[in-house]
Design a protein around this motif. Structure first.
Motif, PDB file in Angstrom:
ATOM      1  N   PHE A   1      -5.268   5.465   7.024  1.00  0.00           N
ATOM      2  CA  PHE A   1      -5.150   3.794   6.710  1.00  0.00           C
ATOM      3  C   PHE A   1      -6.083   3.271   6.372  1.00  0.00           C
ATOM      4  CE2 PHE A   1      -3.766   0.758   4.605  1.00  0.00           C
ATOM      5  CZ  PHE A   1      -3.843  -0.876   4.720  1.00  0.00           C
ATOM      6  N   ARG A   2      -7.307   3.172   5.380  1.00  0.00           N
ATOM      7  CA  ARG A   2      -7.886   2.238   5.029  1.00  0.00           C
ATOM      8  C   ARG A   2      -7.893   1.442   4.354  1.00  0.00           C
ATOM      9  NH1 ARG A   2     -10.635   7.287   5.332  1.00  0.00           N
ATOM     10  NH2 ARG A   2     -10.230   7.022   3.718  1.00  0.00           N
ATOM     11  N   ASP A   3      -7.752   0.000   5.268  1.00  0.00           N
ATOM     12  CA  ASP A   3      -7.641  -1.046   3.857  1.00  0.00           C
ATOM     13  C   ASP A   3      -8.808  -0.957   2.826  1.00  0.00           C
ATOM     14  OD1 ASP A   3      -6.631  -3.234   2.421  1.00  0.00           O
ATOM     15  OD2 ASP A   3      -5.752  -4.672   4.816  1.00  0.00           O
TER      16      ASP A   3
ATOM     17  N   GLN B   1      -5.060   6.816  -7.280  1.00  0.00           N
ATOM     18  CA  GLN B   1      -5.986   6.168  -6.921  1.00  0.00           C
ATOM     19  C   GLN B   1      -6.386   4.954  -8.161  1.00  0.00           C
ATOM     20  OE1 GLN B   1      -8.050   5.807  -3.942  1.00  0.00           O
ATOM     21  NE2 GLN B   1      -7.109   7.200  -3.230  1.00  0.00           N
TER      22      GLN B   1
ATOM     23  N   SER C   1       0.648  -0.977   0.218  1.00  0.00           N
ATOM     24  CA  SER C   1       0.085  -0.436   0.010  1.00  0.00           C
ATOM     25  C   SER C   1       0.895   1.375  -0.125  1.00  0.00           C
ATOM     26  CB  SER C   1      -1.075  -0.007   1.750  1.00  0.00           C
ATOM     27  OG  SER C   1      -0.721   0.501   2.753  1.00  0.00           O
TER      28      SER C   1
ATOM     29  N   GLN D   1       0.209   6.080  -0.791  1.00  0.00           N
ATOM     30  CA  GLN D   1      -0.505   7.158  -0.422  1.00  0.00           C
ATOM     31  C   GLN D   1      -0.486   7.800  -1.410  1.00  0.00           C
ATOM     32  OE1 GLN D   1      -0.870  10.193   3.599  1.00  0.00           O
ATOM     33  NE2 GLN D   1       0.167  10.998   1.865  1.00  0.00           N
TER      34      GLN D   1
ATOM     35  N   SER E   1      -5.252  11.040   4.908  1.00  0.00           N
ATOM     36  CA  SER E   1      -5.771  10.135   4.937  1.00  0.00           C
ATOM     37  C   SER E   1      -5.748   9.473   5.798  1.00  0.00           C
ATOM     38  CB  SER E   1      -7.166   9.890   4.110  1.00  0.00           C
ATOM     39  OG  SER E   1      -6.183   8.915   3.473  1.00  0.00           O
TER      40      SER E   1
ATOM     41  N   THR F   1      -3.133  -1.253  -2.838  1.00  0.00           N
ATOM     42  CA  THR F   1      -4.090  -0.353  -1.967  1.00  0.00           C
ATOM     43  C   THR F   1      -2.691   1.264  -1.983  1.00  0.00           C
ATOM     44  OG1 THR F   1      -4.906  -2.091  -0.599  1.00  0.00           O
ATOM     45  CG2 THR F   1      -5.652   0.420  -0.505  1.00  0.00           C
TER      46      THR F   1
ATOM     47  N   ARG G   1      -4.043   4.755  -1.023  1.00  0.00           N
ATOM     48  CA  ARG G   1      -4.584   5.673   0.187  1.00  0.00           C
ATOM     49  C   ARG G   1      -4.703   7.298  -0.480  1.00  0.00           C
ATOM     50  NH1 ARG G   1      -0.458   3.706   2.838  1.00  0.00           N
ATOM     51  NH2 ARG G   1       0.039   5.683   4.075  1.00  0.00           N
ATOM     52  N   GLU G   2      -5.773   7.995   0.184  1.00  0.00           N
ATOM     53  CA  GLU G   2      -6.102   8.921  -0.233  1.00  0.00           C
ATOM     54  C   GLU G   2      -4.820  10.111   0.968  1.00  0.00           C
ATOM     55  OE1 GLU G   2      -9.755  10.138   1.051  1.00  0.00           O
ATOM     56  OE2 GLU G   2     -11.327   9.394  -0.892  1.00  0.00           O
TER      57      GLU G   2
END
Length: 242
Positions: free
Chosen positions: A224-226, A196, A131, A133, A222, A216, A218-219
């Protein structure tokens, strides 16, 4: 493992067979993409379909778990994933991603995979889920055995099978892919200026072997949202050796 049989037909496609070299005892999650018009159709993961070219031994249906196999459909992304756990040498063989159309299972030639399960895989990755950003970068390390030292090294996007080779490639105004081969059984992929739209499934590739990796993005700024689309599974750390 009990099988259900289903008759099928084939669609011709110019993309060649995909081969995976996997470690005994490991787990693997593989993406299977399909046309959005099939979003409501049944999805299957089939075994040994190439043996007779007219039937499919179903290991698991969409959104079910059967024995060591789980198939999960993600209609919003026009893909389903299959996870096989505790791989053994007896799992070596031909597999297919399949969609049922009009009561017949349709197998697309570019979605067949030959899995070889062995103690020392010829191609592996340090991490199969990475992941980064938005606007940042992410790196993937792909490990290969000596017999693949002179083979071309590539990083391929799964949904359209667009591939990048050793060197730097600008994928858009902001993002880029840099592939470096150290010549000592390892090559690295760095994606910078992440967007994105870069999120999704990719494959490390050398010669006739591939191994899937999920990215992944991430925005920016922001937490972390997996949002990975694959089921949670242990990350396997394995080295490719002779």
């Amino acid at each position: 493992m009990n099988y259900s049989l289903i008759f099928m037909f084939f669609i011709q496609n110019t993309v060649g067979r995909r081969q995976l070299s996997l470690q005994t005892g490991a787990s693997i999650t593989i993406p299977c993409h399909y046309d959005i018009k099939y979003v409501q159709h049944k999805k299957y993961w089939c075994y040994n379909a190439g043996a007779a070219f007219n039937y499919c031994r179903i290991l698991s249906y969409g959104n079910t778990t059967k024995d060591r196999v789980t198939v999960t459909d993600y209609p919003a992304q026009s893909l389903f994933t299959l996870t096989m756990r505790d791989l053994q040498s007896g799992d070596t063989g031909m597999y297919w991603c399949a969609v049922e159309i009009g009561g017949i299972t349709e197998l697309d030639d570019h979605k067949d995979l030959y899995l070889t399960v062995q103690s020392d895989p010829n191609l592996s990755v340090v991490e199969r889920r990475v992941s980064g950003q938005e606007g940042g970068s992410v790196s993937v390390q792909c490990l290969y055995s000596a017999v693949y030292q002179k083979e071309q090294k590539q990083w391929c996007r799964s949904k359209d099978w667009s591939c990048y080779t050793v060197g730097r490639t600008n994928t858009s105004q902001n993002s880029a892919v840099q592939i470096s081969d150290d010549g000592r059984r390892s090559f690295s992929v760095e994606m910078s200026g992440l967007q994105q739209s870069d999120a999704g499934w990719y494959w490390c590739k050398t010669g006739d072997l591939q191994i899937p990796v999920h990215l992944t993005v991430r925005e920016a700024n922001s937490a972390f949202r997996d949002s990975a689309v694959e089921p949670t599974e242990p990350v396997q750390f394995c080295l490719a050796r002779n």
